[in-house]
Scaffold this motif. Structure first.
Motif, PDB file in Angstrom:
ATOM      1  N   GLN A 166       0.842  -1.188   0.000  1.00 27.83           N
ATOM      2  CA  GLN A 166       0.000   0.000   0.000  1.00 27.83           C
ATOM      3  C   GLN A 166       0.881   1.244   0.000  1.00 27.83           C
ATOM      4  O   GLN A 166       1.854   1.322   0.742  1.00 27.83           O
ATOM      5  N   GLN A 167       0.534   2.201  -0.822  1.00 25.46           N
ATOM      6  CA  GLN A 167       1.213   3.482  -0.790  1.00 25.46           C
ATOM      7  C   GLN A 167       0.575   4.328   0.293  1.00 25.46           C
ATOM      8  O   GLN A 167      -0.630   4.228   0.539  1.00 25.46           O
ATOM      9  N   LEU A 168       1.380   5.137   0.947  1.00 29.12           N
ATOM     10  CA  LEU A 168       0.873   6.008   1.995  1.00 29.12           C
ATOM     11  C   LEU A 168       0.758   7.423   1.479  1.00 29.12           C
ATOM     12  O   LEU A 168       1.618   7.899   0.748  1.00 29.12           O
ATOM     13  N   ASN A 169      -0.308   8.097   1.857  1.00 26.98           N
ATOM     14  CA  ASN A 169      -0.479   9.501   1.535  1.00 26.98           C
ATOM     15  C   ASN A 169      -0.482  10.284   2.828  1.00 26.98           C
ATOM     16  O   ASN A 169      -1.235   9.972   3.745  1.00 26.98           O
TER      17      ASN A 169
ATOM     18  N   VAL B 144      -2.085  22.803  13.383  1.00 25.47           N
ATOM     19  CA  VAL B 144      -1.892  21.997  12.178  1.00 25.47           C
ATOM     20  C   VAL B 144      -1.390  20.611  12.577  1.00 25.47           C
ATOM     21  O   VAL B 144      -0.510  20.473  13.422  1.00 25.47           O
ATOM     22  N   TYR B 145      -1.994  19.596  11.958  1.00 30.95           N
ATOM     23  CA  TYR B 145      -1.664  18.202  12.252  1.00 30.95           C
ATOM     24  C   TYR B 145      -1.310  17.480  10.967  1.00 30.95           C
ATOM     25  O   TYR B 145      -1.865  17.757   9.907  1.00 30.95           O
ATOM     26  N   ALA B 146      -0.378  16.530  11.109  1.00 36.31           N
ATOM     27  CA  ALA B 146      -0.002  15.652  10.009  1.00 36.31           C
ATOM     28  C   ALA B 146      -0.673  14.308  10.242  1.00 36.31           C
ATOM     29  O   ALA B 146      -0.759  13.834  11.368  1.00 36.31           O
ATOM     30  N   VAL B 147      -1.152  13.712   9.169  1.00 33.75           N
ATOM     31  CA  VAL B 147      -1.814  12.418   9.253  1.00 33.75           C
ATOM     32  C   VAL B 147      -1.467  11.612   8.007  1.00 33.75           C
ATOM     33  O   VAL B 147      -1.251  12.179   6.939  1.00 33.75           O
ATOM     34  N   VAL B 148      -1.389  10.298   8.168  1.00 35.07           N
ATOM     35  CA  VAL B 148      -1.135   9.418   7.031  1.00 35.07           C
ATOM     36  C   VAL B 148      -2.286   8.431   6.922  1.00 35.07           C
ATOM     37  O   VAL B 148      -2.742   7.872   7.915  1.00 35.07           O
ATOM     38  N   ALA B 149      -2.758   8.253   5.708  1.00 33.51           N
ATOM     39  CA  ALA B 149      -3.830   7.298   5.440  1.00 33.51           C
ATOM     40  C   ALA B 149      -3.381   6.372   4.317  1.00 33.51           C
ATOM     41  O   ALA B 149      -2.603   6.772   3.449  1.00 33.51           O
TER      42      ALA B 149
ATOM     43  N   VAL C  65       6.845  12.847   5.530  1.00 30.69           N
ATOM     44  CA  VAL C  65       6.273  11.625   6.100  1.00 30.69           C
ATOM     45  C   VAL C  65       7.388  10.811   6.756  1.00 30.69           C
ATOM     46  O   VAL C  65       7.248  10.325   7.886  1.00 30.69           O
ATOM     47  N   ALA C  66       8.527  10.678   6.071  1.00 36.58           N
ATOM     48  CA  ALA C  66       9.656   9.909   6.611  1.00 36.58           C
ATOM     49  C   ALA C  66      10.225  10.581   7.862  1.00 36.58           C
ATOM     50  O   ALA C  66      10.510   9.900   8.860  1.00 36.58           O
ATOM     51  N   ARG C  67      10.400  11.892   7.826  1.00 41.73           N
ATOM     52  CA  ARG C  67      10.963  12.627   8.965  1.00 41.73           C
ATOM     53  C   ARG C  67      10.072  12.495  10.200  1.00 41.73           C
ATOM     54  O   ARG C  67      10.551  12.336  11.313  1.00 41.73           O
ATOM     55  N   LEU C  68       8.765  12.536   9.998  1.00 42.68           N
ATOM     56  CA  LEU C  68       7.819  12.440  11.114  1.00 42.68           C
ATOM     57  C   LEU C  68       7.587  10.999  11.572  1.00 42.68           C
ATOM     58  O   LEU C  68       6.983  10.764  12.605  1.00 42.68           O
ATOM     59  N   ARG C  69       8.063  10.034  10.751  1.00 45.45           N
ATOM     60  CA  ARG C  69       7.882   8.604  11.038  1.00 45.45           C
ATOM     61  C   ARG C  69       6.409   8.275  11.284  1.00 45.45           C
ATOM     62  O   ARG C  69       6.061   7.566  12.229  1.00 45.45           O
ATOM     63  N   LEU C  70       5.574   8.805  10.427  1.00 45.50           N
ATOM     64  CA  LEU C  70       4.134   8.586  10.558  1.00 45.50           C
ATOM     65  C   LEU C  70       3.746   7.188  10.100  1.00 45.50           C
ATOM     66  O   LEU C  70       4.260   6.686   9.107  1.00 45.50           O
TER      67      LEU C  70
ATOM     68  N   LYS D 145      -0.145  13.524  14.176  1.00 43.49           N
ATOM     69  CA  LYS D 145       0.881  14.228  14.959  1.00 43.49           C
ATOM     70  C   LYS D 145       0.753  15.727  14.722  1.00 43.49           C
ATOM     71  O   LYS D 145       0.451  16.160  13.601  1.00 43.49           O
ATOM     72  N   ARG D 146       1.019  16.491  15.756  1.00 51.20           N
ATOM     73  CA  ARG D 146       1.061  17.940  15.628  1.00 51.20           C
ATOM     74  C   ARG D 146       2.187  18.290  14.664  1.00 51.20           C
ATOM     75  O   ARG D 146       3.250  17.667  14.681  1.00 51.20           O
ATOM     76  N   PHE D 147       1.981  19.280  13.823  1.00 52.16           N
ATOM     77  CA  PHE D 147       2.946  19.667  12.799  1.00 52.16           C
ATOM     78  C   PHE D 147       3.311  21.123  13.011  1.00 52.16           C
ATOM     79  O   PHE D 147       2.426  21.986  13.079  1.00 52.16           O
ATOM     80  N   ALA D 148       4.601  21.418  13.140  1.00 53.65           N
ATOM     81  CA  ALA D 148       5.072  22.789  13.318  1.00 53.65           C
ATOM     82  C   ALA D 148       5.385  23.382  11.956  1.00 53.65           C
ATOM     83  O   ALA D 148       6.198  22.844  11.214  1.00 53.65           O
TER      84      ALA D 148
END
Length: 87
Positions: free
Chosen positions: A4-7, A23-28, A69-74, A80-83
Protein backbone atom coordinates in the motif's frame (compact mmCIF):
# COMPACT_ATOMS: atom_id res chain seq x y z
CA UNK A 1 -1.68 -7.97 -2.70
CA UNK A 2 0.74 -5.15 -3.61
CA UNK A 3 2.28 -2.87 -0.98
CA UNK A 4 0.00 0.00 0.00
CA UNK A 5 1.21 3.48 -0.79
CA UNK A 6 0.87 6.01 1.99
CA UNK A 7 -0.48 9.50 1.54
CA UNK A 8 0.41 12.17 4.06
CA UNK A 9 -1.79 15.19 4.61
CA UNK A 10 -1.70 18.42 6.59
CA UNK A 11 -4.99 19.26 8.28
CA UNK A 12 -5.74 22.47 10.21
CA UNK A 13 -8.05 22.57 13.23
CA UNK A 14 -9.36 25.90 14.50
CA UNK A 15 -11.79 26.50 17.33
CA UNK A 16 -14.14 29.50 17.42
CA UNK A 17 -11.85 31.35 19.87
CA UNK A 18 -8.50 30.31 18.37
CA UNK A 19 -6.42 33.06 16.79
CA UNK A 20 -4.48 30.59 14.64
CA UNK A 21 -5.30 27.04 13.54
CA UNK A 22 -3.40 24.09 14.96
CA UNK A 23 -1.89 22.00 12.18
CA UNK A 24 -1.66 18.20 12.25
CA UNK A 25 0.00 15.65 10.01
CA UNK A 26 -1.81 12.42 9.25
CA UNK A 27 -1.14 9.42 7.03
CA UNK A 28 -3.83 7.30 5.44
CA UNK A 29 -3.59 4.23 3.24
CA UNK A 30 -4.06 5.10 -0.38
CA UNK A 31 -7.31 3.74 -1.74
CA UNK A 32 -7.17 2.60 -5.35
CA UNK A 33 -9.28 4.84 -7.62
CA UNK A 34 -10.29 7.13 -4.75
CA UNK A 35 -10.98 10.75 -5.59
CA UNK A 36 -8.96 13.57 -4.08
CA UNK A 37 -12.11 14.71 -2.26
CA UNK A 38 -12.45 11.27 -0.67
CA UNK A 39 -8.80 11.13 0.39
CA UNK A 40 -8.72 14.64 1.88
CA UNK A 41 -12.07 14.04 3.58
CA UNK A 42 -10.69 10.83 5.06
CA UNK A 43 -7.65 12.72 6.40
CA UNK A 44 -9.92 15.37 7.95
CA UNK A 45 -12.03 12.64 9.55
CA UNK A 46 -8.97 10.89 11.02
CA UNK A 47 -7.82 14.14 12.65
CA UNK A 48 -11.31 15.05 13.84
CA UNK A 49 -11.87 11.61 15.36
CA UNK A 50 -8.45 11.49 17.03
CA UNK A 51 -8.85 14.96 18.58
CA UNK A 52 -12.52 14.47 19.48
CA UNK A 53 -13.41 17.62 17.55
CA UNK A 54 -16.78 19.12 18.42
CA UNK A 55 -17.29 22.64 17.08
CA UNK A 56 -13.85 23.29 15.60
CA UNK A 57 -13.30 23.87 11.91
CA UNK A 58 -11.29 21.04 10.32
CA UNK A 59 -9.78 21.83 6.93
CA UNK A 60 -7.36 20.13 4.53
CA UNK A 61 -4.23 22.24 3.93
CA UNK A 62 -1.89 20.31 1.62
CA UNK A 63 -0.30 16.96 0.86
CA UNK A 64 2.84 16.06 2.82
CA UNK A 65 6.00 15.31 0.89
CA UNK A 66 7.52 11.83 1.13
CA UNK A 67 10.41 13.44 3.04
CA UNK A 68 8.04 14.97 5.60
CA UNK A 69 6.27 11.62 6.10
CA UNK A 70 9.66 9.91 6.61
CA UNK A 71 10.96 12.63 8.97
CA UNK A 72 7.82 12.44 11.11
CA UNK A 73 7.88 8.60 11.04
CA UNK A 74 4.13 8.59 10.56
CA UNK A 75 2.25 5.32 10.46
CA UNK A 76 -1.16 4.70 8.90
CA UNK A 77 -3.90 6.36 10.93
CA UNK A 78 -1.44 8.23 13.13
CA UNK A 79 -1.97 11.94 13.83
CA UNK A 80 0.88 14.23 14.96
CA UNK A 81 1.06 17.94 15.63
CA UNK A 82 2.95 19.67 12.80
CA UNK A 83 5.07 22.79 13.32
CA UNK A 84 4.97 25.17 10.38
CA UNK A 85 8.30 26.82 9.67
CA UNK A 86 8.91 30.17 8.12
CA UNK A 87 6.85 33.20 8.37
Amino acid sequence: MPDQQLNGWLVAVQGPNDRQPRVYAVVAERVVYASLAYETGHAEALVGDRLLVTNEKVEFQRRLTDGEVARLRLKVGEVKRFALSGG
